[in-house]
Design a protein around this motif. Structure first.
Motif, PDB file in Angstrom:
ATOM      1  N   GLY A  50      53.381  47.680  34.460  1.00  0.00           N
ATOM      2  CA  GLY A  50      52.484  46.665  35.017  1.00  0.00           C
ATOM      3  C   GLY A  50      51.241  47.198  35.697  1.00  0.00           C
ATOM      4  N   SER A  51      50.970  46.690  36.885  1.00  0.00           N
ATOM      5  CA  SER A  51      49.693  46.962  37.551  1.00  0.00           C
ATOM      6  C   SER A  51      49.582  48.359  38.168  1.00  0.00           C
ATOM      7  N   LEU A  52      50.689  49.051  38.370  1.00  0.00           N
ATOM      8  CA  LEU A  52      50.677  50.433  38.877  1.00  0.00           C
ATOM      9  C   LEU A  52      51.722  51.225  38.088  1.00  0.00           C
ATOM     10  N   PRO A  53      51.474  51.403  36.784  1.00  0.00           N
ATOM     11  CA  PRO A  53      52.526  51.889  35.892  1.00  0.00           C
ATOM     12  C   PRO A  53      52.735  53.396  35.893  1.00  0.00           C
ATOM     13  N   VAL A  54      53.994  53.769  35.965  1.00  0.00           N
ATOM     14  CA  VAL A  54      54.376  55.142  35.659  1.00  0.00           C
ATOM     15  C   VAL A  54      54.260  55.342  34.155  1.00  0.00           C
ATOM     16  N   GLY A  55      54.520  54.290  33.404  1.00  0.00           N
ATOM     17  CA  GLY A  55      54.334  54.331  31.963  1.00  0.00           C
ATOM     18  C   GLY A  55      55.516  54.904  31.214  1.00  0.00           C
ATOM     19  N   GLN A  56      55.231  55.642  30.150  1.00  0.00           N
ATOM     20  CA  GLN A  56      56.259  56.118  29.230  1.00  0.00           C
ATOM     21  C   GLN A  56      57.390  56.882  29.912  1.00  0.00           C
ATOM     22  N   GLU A 110      52.327  41.806  50.265  1.00  0.00           N
ATOM     23  CA  GLU A 110      51.711  40.483  50.363  1.00  0.00           C
ATOM     24  C   GLU A 110      50.325  40.563  49.725  1.00  0.00           C
ATOM     25  N   GLU A 111      49.929  39.513  49.080  1.00  0.00           N
ATOM     26  CA  GLU A 111      48.618  39.494  48.426  1.00  0.00           C
ATOM     27  C   GLU A 111      47.498  39.696  49.448  1.00  0.00           C
ATOM     28  N   SER A 112      46.593  40.591  49.136  1.00  0.00           N
ATOM     29  CA  SER A 112      45.390  40.865  49.947  1.00  0.00           C
ATOM     30  C   SER A 112      45.708  41.219  51.393  1.00  0.00           C
ATOM     31  N   PRO A 126      45.236  43.324  54.308  1.00  0.00           N
ATOM     32  CA  PRO A 126      44.300  44.379  54.706  1.00  0.00           C
ATOM     33  C   PRO A 126      44.922  45.421  55.642  1.00  0.00           C
ATOM     34  N   TYR A 127      46.104  45.152  56.178  1.00  0.00           N
ATOM     35  CA  TYR A 127      46.703  46.046  57.161  1.00  0.00           C
ATOM     36  C   TYR A 127      47.698  47.035  56.567  1.00  0.00           C
ATOM     37  N   HIS A 128      48.139  46.793  55.359  1.00  0.00           N
ATOM     38  CA  HIS A 128      49.111  47.704  54.759  1.00  0.00           C
ATOM     39  C   HIS A 128      48.386  48.982  54.311  1.00  0.00           C
ATOM     40  N   PRO A 129      48.914  50.152  54.662  1.00  0.00           N
ATOM     41  CA  PRO A 129      48.225  51.401  54.314  1.00  0.00           C
ATOM     42  C   PRO A 129      48.052  51.627  52.812  1.00  0.00           C
ATOM     43  N   GLU A 130      48.926  51.073  51.981  1.00  0.00           N
ATOM     44  CA  GLU A 130      48.798  51.272  50.542  1.00  0.00           C
ATOM     45  C   GLU A 130      47.641  50.481  49.928  1.00  0.00           C
ATOM     46  N   THR A 131      47.141  49.480  50.648  1.00  0.00           N
ATOM     47  CA  THR A 131      46.050  48.661  50.128  1.00  0.00           C
ATOM     48  C   THR A 131      44.846  49.519  49.762  1.00  0.00           C
ATOM     49  N   PHE A 152      46.220  52.191  46.460  1.00  0.00           N
ATOM     50  CA  PHE A 152      46.682  51.781  45.142  1.00  0.00           C
ATOM     51  C   PHE A 152      46.216  50.366  44.821  1.00  0.00           C
ATOM     52  N   PRO A 153      46.133  50.032  43.534  1.00  0.00           N
ATOM     53  CA  PRO A 153      45.830  48.641  43.181  1.00  0.00           C
ATOM     54  C   PRO A 153      46.980  47.731  43.614  1.00  0.00           C
ATOM     55  N   PRO A 154      46.736  46.439  43.753  1.00  0.00           N
ATOM     56  CA  PRO A 154      47.805  45.521  44.147  1.00  0.00           C
ATOM     57  C   PRO A 154      49.008  45.648  43.205  1.00  0.00           C
ATOM     58  N   HIS A 155      50.199  45.675  43.800  1.00  0.00           N
ATOM     59  CA  HIS A 155      51.427  45.823  43.013  1.00  0.00           C
ATOM     60  C   HIS A 155      52.596  45.242  43.793  1.00  0.00           C
ATOM     61  N   ASN A 156      53.620  44.855  43.066  1.00  0.00           N
ATOM     62  CA  ASN A 156      54.839  44.296  43.650  1.00  0.00           C
ATOM     63  C   ASN A 156      54.543  43.221  44.696  1.00  0.00           C
ATOM     64  N   ILE A 157      53.644  42.335  44.340  1.00  0.00           N
ATOM     65  CA  ILE A 157      53.257  41.237  45.228  1.00  0.00           C
ATOM     66  C   ILE A 157      54.379  40.195  45.216  1.00  0.00           C
ATOM     67  N   ARG A 158      54.688  39.696  46.399  1.00  0.00           N
ATOM     68  CA  ARG A 158      55.735  38.678  46.553  1.00  0.00           C
ATOM     69  C   ARG A 158      55.567  37.561  45.511  1.00  0.00           C
ATOM     70  N   ASP A 159      56.692  37.135  44.923  1.00  0.00           N
ATOM     71  CA  ASP A 159      56.757  36.011  43.989  1.00  0.00           C
ATOM     72  C   ASP A 159      55.929  36.199  42.717  1.00  0.00           C
ATOM     73  N   THR A 160      55.749  37.456  42.279  1.00  0.00           N
ATOM     74  CA  THR A 160      55.050  37.694  41.018  1.00  0.00           C
ATOM     75  C   THR A 160      56.009  38.282  39.989  1.00  0.00           C
ATOM     76  N   GLU A 161      55.638  38.156  38.728  1.00  0.00           N
ATOM     77  CA  GLU A 161      56.430  38.718  37.630  1.00  0.00           C
ATOM     78  C   GLU A 161      56.534  40.238  37.755  1.00  0.00           C
ATOM     79  N   GLY A 162      55.506  40.866  38.284  1.00  0.00           N
ATOM     80  CA  GLY A 162      55.496  42.316  38.409  1.00  0.00           C
ATOM     81  C   GLY A 162      56.572  42.865  39.322  1.00  0.00           C
ATOM     82  N   ARG A 163      57.089  42.048  40.193  1.00  0.00           N
ATOM     83  CA  ARG A 163      58.104  42.485  41.148  1.00  0.00           C
ATOM     84  C   ARG A 163      59.520  42.345  40.585  1.00  0.00           C
TER      85      ARG A 163
END
Length: 189
Positions: free
Chosen positions: A16-22, A53-55, A57-62, A65-76
Motif C-alpha cells: 500500500g501507501s508505505l510498501p515494503v513490497g516484494q 490518525e489522518e493529518s 501534525p503531532y505524531h513524529p512519523e508524520t 513517512f507518507p500517511p499509512h495505517n490510518i484509522r478505518d482505512t483499507e490499508g490498515r
C-alpha cells in the motif's frame, strides 16, 4: 510460557501507501503458517498493528513517512492470508493498536505478557529494522527472551534488514531462526 507478536503485516506496509513490497509479499505464507502454529499450540498471539490518525501534525512519523495505517482505512487491514487466519482464529488472537515503532511503547503489552507468565516472545512482521527492531530492543530491556523468525520478517532495504538480524543476535542475544528449518505444523515452540 511463550507468545507470538505479529508486527504491522498490513496492506499499507506490504503493497500500500508505505510498501515494503516484494520482500513482504514473499513472507506472507510463512507469517500465516507461524501464526496458525502458535494458535494450534495454544500460545498467546498478538497482532501489534500500527495506528495513525489522518493529518496528525503531532505524531513524529508524520514528518518521516507518507500517511499509512490510518484509522478505518483499507490499508490498515491485515494483508493476504493473515487476514483469513485472523478471521478464523479471532477468539485466540488479540488485536493491539500501537502508535509508535515498539509494540511496548504506550500499550499494555508488557502487563499482558507478565500476567500470563510469558517469558519468551517470538517476533515476525515488518519492518525488520524499524518496528520489529524497536519491539525487540524493548523486549530485551524488559528481560524477555526473544526469537526472531528471519524468514518471516522483511524490510524496505536489504542492508537494514541484514543489519537488524545481526543486531538481534549479537546485541540482544536473540535466537534468530528460520521457520522453514522447523516443522511449522508442529513448530518447536
Amino acid at each position: 510460557m511463550k507468545a507470538l507478536i505479529v508486527i504491522d503485516f498490513t496492506r499499507d506496509f506490504v503493497t500500500g501507501s508505505l510498501p515494503v513490497g516484494q520482500p513482504a509479499v514473499e513472507i506472507e505464507e510463512t507469517i500465516a503458517s507461524i501464526t496458525e502454529a502458535y494458535c494450534n499450540n495454544k500460545h498467546e498471539v498478538i497482532m501489534a498493528v500500527d495506528l495513525h490518525e489522518e493529518s496528525d501534525p503531532y505524531h513524529p512519523e508524520t514528518a518521516l513517512f507518507p500517511p499509512h495505517n490510518i484509522r478505518d482505512t483499507e490499508g490498515r487491514l491485515l494483508y493476504g492470508r493473515l487476514a483469513q487466519v485472523m478471521k478464523e482464529r479471532e477468539a485466540q488472537i488479540r488485536w493491539m493498536d500501537k502508535t509508535r515503532y515498539s509494540a511496548f511503547c504506550g500499550t499494555d503489552l508488557e502487563l499482558r505478557l507478565r500476567e500470563r507468565g510469558i517469558t519468551d516472545i517470538a517476533l515476525i512482521g515488518v519492518c525488520t529494522d524499524i518496528c520489529v527492531l524497536h519491539t525487540a530492543m524493548d523486549a530485551y530491556n524488559k528481560g524477555f527472551h526473544i526469537t526472531v523468525y528471519e524468514d518471516a520478517v522483511a524490510s524496505f532495504n536489504q542492508a537494514g534488514h541484514d543489519w537488524a538480524l545481526g543486531h538481534f543476535r549479537s546485541s540482544l542475544g536473540a535466537q534468530v531462526i528460520k521457520a522453514s528449518d522447523t516443522v511449522i505444523a508442529g513448530l518447536n515452540l
